[in-house]
Design an enzyme around this catalytic site. Structure first.
Site, PDB file in Angstrom:
ATOM      1  N   HIS A 172      43.527  36.483  38.089  1.00 18.05           N
ATOM      2  CA  HIS A 172      42.044  36.635  38.171  1.00 18.05           C
ATOM      3  C   HIS A 172      41.126  35.312  37.934  1.00 18.05           C
ATOM      4  CE1 HIS A 172      38.146  38.886  37.263  1.00 18.05           C
ATOM      5  NE2 HIS A 172      37.881  37.785  36.602  1.00 18.05           N
ATOM      6  N   GLU A 173      41.788  34.790  37.015  1.00 11.61           N
ATOM      7  CA  GLU A 173      41.048  33.111  36.850  1.00 11.61           C
ATOM      8  C   GLU A 173      41.554  32.425  38.058  1.00 11.61           C
ATOM      9  OE1 GLU A 173      39.103  32.819  34.306  1.00 11.61           O
ATOM     10  OE2 GLU A 173      39.406  34.880  33.924  1.00 11.61           O
ATOM     11  N   HIS A 176      38.857  32.866  40.645  1.00  7.71           N
ATOM     12  CA  HIS A 176      37.541  31.967  40.696  1.00  7.71           C
ATOM     13  C   HIS A 176      37.884  30.804  41.104  1.00  7.71           C
ATOM     14  CE1 HIS A 176      35.220  34.831  38.294  1.00  7.71           C
ATOM     15  NE2 HIS A 176      36.171  35.116  37.468  1.00  7.71           N
ATOM     16  N   GLU A 221      33.270  38.910  40.237  1.00  5.42           N
ATOM     17  CA  GLU A 221      34.538  39.520  39.259  1.00  5.42           C
ATOM     18  C   GLU A 221      35.281  40.402  40.113  1.00  5.42           C
ATOM     19  OE1 GLU A 221      35.380  38.544  36.323  1.00  5.42           O
ATOM     20  OE2 GLU A 221      33.955  37.057  36.659  1.00  5.42           O
TER      21      GLU A 221
END
Length: 325
Positions: A172-173, A176, A221
């Site tokens: 997930h990070e 970004h 997100e």
């Protein structure tokens, strides 16, 4: 409660330029015996890698739409760079790495391997990874111009999740970074703080910009949850992370049920589909930097059954060997 890093966000996400206004879920820690040693077992999360993966291949439509709106704001990048000066960058950098443990092949090597594998699957250079002592389960990304980006994960999140779930958080990070969210968030939120310091019109502009930023943040997100799924390649892993962040603890983890949480998400969707429910839902989420966990769970469940997701998997290259530690 332990101090939180400058500009951290809740439920894992890229760093923002102000402390979160939302409460998280403190966890109880049991002291380890002297002979105990914490170790994360590692195996590959997925059997394929995405050699030619582009951010737009998995970017959520709302992320695309709101990114275009942000890019239309005249001079946003330039003003943001001016506000995010050298001193501010150094403060943010030292604040986050001065009180954490840098993960490497010689330090928490199992976690290091999880990051390397996730980055390989997403066709991305692995950032530095830090583990920070905190009872607030969280993870965030910091991208500073001219410096290698890094991800920070709180110890309570490591304790809460399985190895596959933890790798989904790392993915997930990485999402970004793949989508350049980190730089946008840092610049845009510093700009908002700068505008708040101006009298009259400046504060009004900042409030309007903040609302747009939060709308974009929530969409970003959803994109990064998709990156987590591309690495985990099992929607239940990603949904389990969201469920545990909504109401989990180490002592309850083995009693939680992903299918029941998905049914809860569908119930929320149904309850908020009426005109009154729609209004309440928007009021409930308008000032949130992250979508509600039940909404994120529903989104990732639907995308996992979509043609777009299956098409991405069909383009992936198989991994020929399995690495073991």
């Amino acid at each position: 409660m332990a101090s939180v890093p400058l500009s951290s966000t809740v439920f894992f996400g890229s760093i923002t330029a102000k402390k979160s206004r939302f409460s998280s879920f403190p966890l109880e820690f049991r002291p380890l015996k002297k002979t105990q040693r914490v170790r994360v077992s590692v195996c590959r999360a997925a059997s394929v890698v995405f050699r030619d993966l582009d951010a737009d291949d998995f970017r959520h439509p709302l992320d695309k739409q709101n990114t275009l709106i942000l890019r239309a704001i005249p001079g946003l990048n330039e003003i943001g760079k001016a506000l995010l000066g050298t001193v501010t960058e150094q403060v943010m950098l030292l604040e986050n790495i001065g009180t954490s443990v840098l993960v490497s092949k010689n330090q928490l090597s199992d976690l290091h391997q999880l990051m390397l594998e996730a980055a390989e699957i997403l066709n991305l250079d692995a950032p530095d990874l830090y583990i920070r002592q905190s009872p607030v389960p969280n993870a965030y990304t910091l991208a500073i111009s001219g410096k290698k980006p890094f991800v920070v994960v709180h110890t309570s999140l490591v304790e809460l999740l399985t190895r596959k779930e933890l790798q989904a958080v790392l993915a997930h990070e990485l999402g970004h970074l793949k989508c350049d969210h980190g730089v946008w968030l840092t610049f845009a939120n510093i700009l908002t703080l700068g505008a708040y310091s101006l009298p009259g019109l400046g504060g009004l502009i900042a409030r309007q910009l903040e609302e747009q930023l939060f709308r974009w943040l929530r969409a970003a997100e959803l994109t990064c949850d998709r990156a987590a799924l591309l690495v985990a390649q099992d929607p239940k892993v990603v949904i389990s992370v969201l469920m545990k962040l909504a109401g989990g603890s180490p002592s309850l983890a083995d009693q939680l049920n992903v299918d029941a949480f998905l049914e809860q998400a569908r119930s929320y969707e149904k309850a908020s589909s009426s005109p009154v429910g729609w209004y309440i839902r928007n009021a409930q989420t308008r000032q949130l930097s992250h979508p509600l966990p039940v909404l994120r769970a529903r989104e990732i469940d639907e995308w996992s059954r979509s043609k777009d997701y299956r098409s991405l998997l069909s383009r992936a290259a198989p991994i020929n060997s399995v690495q073991k530690i």
